[in-house]
Design an enzyme around this catalytic site. Structure first.
Site, short mmCIF file in Angstrom:
data_model
loop_
_atom_site.label_atom_id
_atom_site.label_comp_id
_atom_site.label_asym_id
_atom_site.label_seq_id
_atom_site.Cartn_x
_atom_site.Cartn_y
_atom_site.Cartn_z
N GLU A 93 0.82 -1.20 0.00
CA GLU A 93 0.00 0.00 0.00
C GLU A 93 0.86 1.26 0.00
O GLU A 93 1.94 1.28 0.60
CB GLU A 93 -0.88 0.03 1.25
N CYS A 106 3.00 8.29 1.88
CA CYS A 106 3.42 7.23 2.80
C CYS A 106 3.74 5.98 1.97
O CYS A 106 2.89 5.49 1.22
CB CYS A 106 2.30 6.95 3.80
N CYS A 113 5.77 -8.11 7.13
CA CYS A 113 6.72 -7.55 8.09
C CYS A 113 7.10 -8.62 9.11
O CYS A 113 6.27 -9.44 9.49
CB CYS A 113 6.09 -6.36 8.81
N CYS A 117 4.30 -6.78 15.54
CA CYS A 117 3.65 -5.93 16.55
C CYS A 117 2.19 -6.40 16.67
O CYS A 117 1.50 -6.58 15.67
CB CYS A 117 3.69 -4.47 16.13
N CYS A 120 -0.95 -4.68 15.04
CA CYS A 120 -0.80 -4.36 13.62
C CYS A 120 -1.10 -5.58 12.76
O CYS A 120 -0.47 -6.64 12.93
CB CYS A 120 0.63 -3.89 13.38
S1 SF4 Z 1 3.73 -1.69 13.16
FE1 SF4 Z 1 5.24 -3.33 13.54
S2 SF4 Z 1 4.46 -5.16 12.46
FE2 SF4 Z 1 3.34 -3.35 11.67
S3 SF4 Z 1 4.46 -2.74 9.79
FE3 SF4 Z 1 5.26 -1.47 11.51
S4 SF4 Z 1 7.02 -2.67 12.28
FE4 SF4 Z 1 5.81 -4.07 11.02
#
Ligand code: SF4
Length: 351
Positions: A93, A106, A113, A117, A120
């Protein structure tokens, strides 16, 4: 025949070196860099100040790839979300966010990832691969925006410092006088806090630093951001504190308020203590509830009380009410990948 050379995502120096390697004068590298990164030209035939014979030779040995747009959603407030399709069919995105006096893009740096987290949705997605430097740069070059982009934030999908080489190359290209000319003061890179890279990044002086903080004790932060176990708070804050920022630089601390997790008065005072000797500003965000993770959004008055404590302690603090919420695509929201954004992406991918 050997594989063709990709000309996008190379710094000026790399482009010059490639031209020399191909038996051309060095300055051809600068010409090509300008055509691709400033004039946004992807067709050799249109590079009219290059000799026809040279253009034909280029087409034989080199190519200029582009990303494409799988879906585009515009919000009532002008925010536009792009679902970007990569050459292998993967999607990331990018979000265009116009605000008074600036237009921010952005950008994503990875597909998925590894940081996991817990607030997320991207953290729940399997990490697939790093974006190549050209795929990072091309989110600025190929997407069409209503107004010119003035600012770039690397806060989209992925942890930028986990894709270090491609990110550094992209930052150099963004800033180049022969490229898009987005100055380093207009570029912000956001990290969960990979301490050695924080030091390296600030030393390289390639842009502003933003830290996804979201917690005021190791226990609390590790519970929602596993990377904190590897790079604990004190170590990360020390990297922010001791690295020699130039006078006007400030770290931005992003703090996502989650009900009952990190939104107490004690948290606010601990946050004051944590950052008090670091030139910084704090961006507060309030969690957006979704069906993906069982976290709750704090009441507005809790958020405002939290902000008041920070302001009363002379900390520059903004509270960003999400933009583009009708399309689930504001930049902070994109970074944290609340389920709504991911669901929108999943739906788009299913089409
Ligand atoms: S918030 Fe954490 S898990 Fe989500 S994209 Fe950012 S670094 Fe990766």
């Amino acid at each position: 025949m050997s594989a063709k050379h990709n000309l996008k995502g190379r710094t000026v120096e790399e482009m010059e070196n490639l031209m020399v390697e191909l038996g051309q004068p060095k300055f051809r590298g600068r010409q090509l860099f300008l055509w691709i990164n400033q004039k946004k030209e992807n067709d050799f035939a249109n590079m009219t100040d290059l000799a026809k014979k040279f253009r034909e030779a280029l087409a034989e040995t080199c190519y200029i790839p582009t990303i494409s747009v799988a879906e585009e959603q515009a919000s009532e407030d002008g925010t536009t979300k792009y679902l970007v399709q990569l050459h292998d069919g993967r999607k990331v995105e990018a979000v265009f966010i116009p605000t008074e006096g600036r237009a921010t893009l952005c950008i994503s740096t990875q597909v998925g990832c590894k940081m996991a987290c817990s607030f997320c949705a991207t953290g729940y997605q399997k990490f697939t691969r790093d974006l190549e430097s050209w795929e990072i740069v091309d989110q600025l070059l190929t997407l069409k925006f209503p107004t010119p982009v003035t600012n770039i934030v690397l806060m989209g999908m992925g942890e930028p410092f986990d894709n270090w080489e491609s990110v550094v190359r992209a930052l150099k290209i963004f800033q180049d006088p022969m490229g898009p000319q987005i100055g380093k003061r207009h570029i912000t890179v956001s990290t969960v806090g990979i301490t050695p890279k924080i030091r390296e990044f600030v030393g390289a002086n390639l842009g502003r630093l933003a830290i996804s903080l979201h917690g005021t004790t190791d226990e609390q932060r590790s519970s929602i951001m596993p990377m904190n176990r590897k790079y604990p708070l004190a170590e990360m804050m020390e990297a922010c504190r001791t690295v020699g920022f130039n006078n006007r630089d400030r770290v931005t601390f992003e703090y996502l308020l989650i009900k009952g997790i990190n939104d107490s008065v004690e948290d606010a005072y601990r946050l004051v203590e944590l950052v008090k000797d670091i030139p910084c500003k704090i961006n507060l965000l309030a969690y957006n509830e979704n069906t993906f993770v069982d976290f709750k959004r704090p009441d507005e008055k809790v958020v405002l009380k939290f902000q008041r404590i920070l302001l009363d302690n002379n900390l520059t603090t903004t509270y960003r009410r999400s933009r583009g919420r009708d399309i689930a695509a504001a930049c902070g929201q994109l970074h944290h990948k609340h389920a709504r954004a991911t669901q929108a992406q999943a739906q788009a991918q299913a089409i």
